[in-house]
Structure formats: structure tokens, C-alpha cells
Design an enzyme around this catalytic site. Sequence first.
Site, PDB file in Angstrom:
ATOM      1  N   ASP A   1       0.805  -1.230   0.000  1.00 43.43           N
ATOM      2  CA  ASP A   1       0.000   0.000   0.000  1.00 43.43           C
ATOM      3  C   ASP A   1       0.840   1.283   0.000  1.00 43.43           C
ATOM      4  O   ASP A   1       0.313   2.360   0.246  1.00 43.43           O
ATOM      5  CB  ASP A   1      -0.997  -0.003   1.161  1.00 43.43           C
ATOM      6  CG  ASP A   1      -0.316   0.066   2.523  1.00 43.43           C
ATOM      7  OD1 ASP A   1       0.871  -0.274   2.603  1.00 43.43           O
ATOM      8  OD2 ASP A   1      -0.974   0.463   3.489  1.00 43.43           O
ATOM      9  N   GLU A   2       2.130   1.174  -0.277  1.00 42.77           N
ATOM     10  CA  GLU A   2       2.987   2.369  -0.282  1.00 42.77           C
ATOM     11  C   GLU A   2       3.899   2.363  -1.493  1.00 42.77           C
ATOM     12  O   GLU A   2       4.415   1.315  -1.871  1.00 42.77           O
ATOM     13  CB  GLU A   2       3.911   2.373   0.951  1.00 42.77           C
ATOM     14  CG  GLU A   2       3.212   2.473   2.268  1.00 42.77           C
ATOM     15  CD  GLU A   2       4.212   2.286   3.410  1.00 42.77           C
ATOM     16  OE1 GLU A   2       5.329   2.823   3.335  1.00 42.77           O
ATOM     17  OE2 GLU A   2       3.860   1.584   4.364  1.00 42.77           O
TER      18      GLU A   2
HETATM   19 MG   LIG Z   1      -1.236   2.564   4.498  1.00 40.41          MG
END
Ligand SMILES: [Mg+2]
Length: 398
Positions: free
Chosen positions: A104-105
Site C-alpha cells: 500500500d505504499e
Molecule cells: Mg497505508
Amino acid sequence: MRDILHCDLNGFFASVECLKHPELKNVPMAVCGDPETRHGVILAKNDLAKKYGVVTAETIYSAKKKCPKLALVKATHSDYVKYSNLVNQVYLKYTERVEPFSIDESFLDVTESKELFGTPYEIAYKIKEDVKHTLGLTISVGVSFNRILAKMGSDMKKPDAITVLSKENFKNILFPMPISELLFCGISTCNTFNKMRIYTIGDLANSDITRISKKIGKLGCMLHNYANGIDSDFVELYGTKHTPKSISKGVTFPEDITDIELLSHIIRKLTDYISSHLRKKNLTCTIVCVTIKDNLFCVVNRQKQIFKTNLFQDISSVAIHILKENYTDNRPIRAMTVSVSGLKSQEDEIQLDLFSINQENQRDTPKEKIETATKTLDNIRNKFGNKITFGSMIDKNR
Ligand SMILES: [Mg+2]
């Protein structure tokens, strides 16, 4: 000077589940390992669950106590991978330097994108809105002149927010913060810093680097640099592959073993795992290492160079050779590990070196035959699983 963004999806797993099941949007919900068994832990939660004090990594049992009405959804990893890829595709509209840091990054280098899309802040804003409108997900963005500060920035305001840490303002923002807030500064390092009377990021930035290096070594120097806003790591092009340094597989036996044939058989099993792993990743190795630990916890570790290969026959015969050379006294063996290193991507390797031709002549079976058999085996395994194996791997005693 570079312009770096760190884009972090907010409550990613929970947000994806809410996209799939919109009815979950308005109730407290959490994503967890397996709600059926009640053994799982909370992997992510939405804002409503957060209000009840539900936190990531706590048990389902404890979360349910805080919020009895908490809706639980089983994590669907393949969906998160799918959305993660889609989000990175949005980022790629703004720069080719997109380096995923986790599911998620991602880090983005937008230095070359300014002519087309505006200032780094404006680019961050456009990307944030783009992700929201195309996918229905929100992100927090850190904008800075290096990766470390960009990542710290994305953590400061969320959800759906942008934080700029510039050369001008970063000291005012970071220096008063406790040292524990510095990226990669773990609890024990923090304690060491505190004993040295270093309590804030500013304390560290202004302390003598040789004193830090003496106490905490390399990590200390790195953190001292980070505190001063120094980090020269660049953002990779999207899709850059990294070759691992080594691959290993080990086993601790339920009972000590003294039978050399049984040990050889176990080596075959370990190298079968390693060689098929190498082939899956399109890698070859040039060093084979065998580690044996006896019942008195005495460890012997020996390695041998080989011509580059990813074939089971090559690696297992060298590993068994190492074993037989170093295990001559029948002492009870407790654990064994095989590892390979000197890994190279096969795509970079076209030339055939003389050494490998020499070895070629010593082999009983021509290399092509083994390669064809191996390829067939890999294909069958892809269809039917790892139960399928070479005849030499079958244990005749059991
Ligand atoms: Mg996150």
C-alpha cells in the site's frame, strides 16, 4: 535536488473490502485472518471501528470485546494485489520512477514531471484526486527532497492529505519530535539514544556523529543522517527486479540422525526445493553451502564453487559431496541447511564459459537431456503440485 513523493493508501485492506461490499461502509468493520477460527488478528479496520479503539494486530477476541457489533471480513489477498497494481498504474501516469515499497505504499520521483504537471505539491494533489476518482481509494502523500522525509511526511496527516517537508521547514517540524518517531529507530535503539541523553530528532541531528557511531555503529550513522535530512537513495524505475543474495532451506530433525544415506536423502529434498525456486525466479547459482549442526550444537559450515546452474542434479551432487567430506564420524546430527549464493539472473547470462564446458564432460547425462527433463518436471509440477519428483528422490526405505 530531487522531488520525491511517498504515497500511502489509507486503511488499504479495509477500504478495498468496503469497495467490494458498500454496505460495510457505514458500520464498524475490520479485516482479519480468519473470523471462523477466532484465532486471527485484526489486519485493518475502518474509521468507525477505530472510534471503538480497535487497533491493528490485536486479536479478534479483544476487538470484539471493545466493539461487539464489529463486522469481520476475511482478508482476500489477491484483491489487494490487484488494487495495489491499479494504484501504481495511476502513479505511472505522472512519472516512470515509481517504486512500490509495500502493498500500500510507493515512492515516486517527480523531478522530471514538473514541466508537465506543476509543483511537487500540485502533482501530489493531482495524484491524490486521481486515485480517489478512478478507484475510490484515498491516499496520504508526503512531499520532500528525499525518500526518508517523504515517508515521514505521509504519516503526519491522514487520511486524504498532503504534507510538505521542505529544506526550509523540515527542521522546525522534525526536530521537536521524539526520537522514536524517526524512521527505522526501533525501541532498543531509542533506549540507547535516551541513555546518551538524546531525546528528540533535533538532539540526534545536533550530536557528534563519531560518538553515535561508537555506540550504535552503522545504524547510528544512518539515523544521524536521516535526522539531518540526508538520504541519497534514489527511486527505482517501475518494474526493476532485485536479485536476492542467497536462497536457503533448512530443517531441524524430530530425532538426531547418524545415517549418512538418510542425510543425503534429506539434502536431495532440500536442494530440490532450492533448485526449483531458482528456476521459478530465473536465477542460477555458483556457490553451494551445507551447514550441519550436531546434538552438541556444534556447527560446521562448508561451501564449494560450482559452474552456474539451477539444476537439481548439479546442486544436490555438490551438496552431498560437501556432506560426505565433512561428516565422517557418525556423530548425531540435529539440523541441516543447504544454501546457494552467487545468484545471477539468467537473462544476463548468455556466454558459455570454459569452466562450464569442462564440467560438462564429466557429467553422465548430457546437459540438454537433464534440462529437458527438468523443464518437463517444472511444467508437470505447475499443473499437479510438488508431489511429482525425480526417481532419485524417492526414498526406497519407507
Ligand atoms: Mg497505508
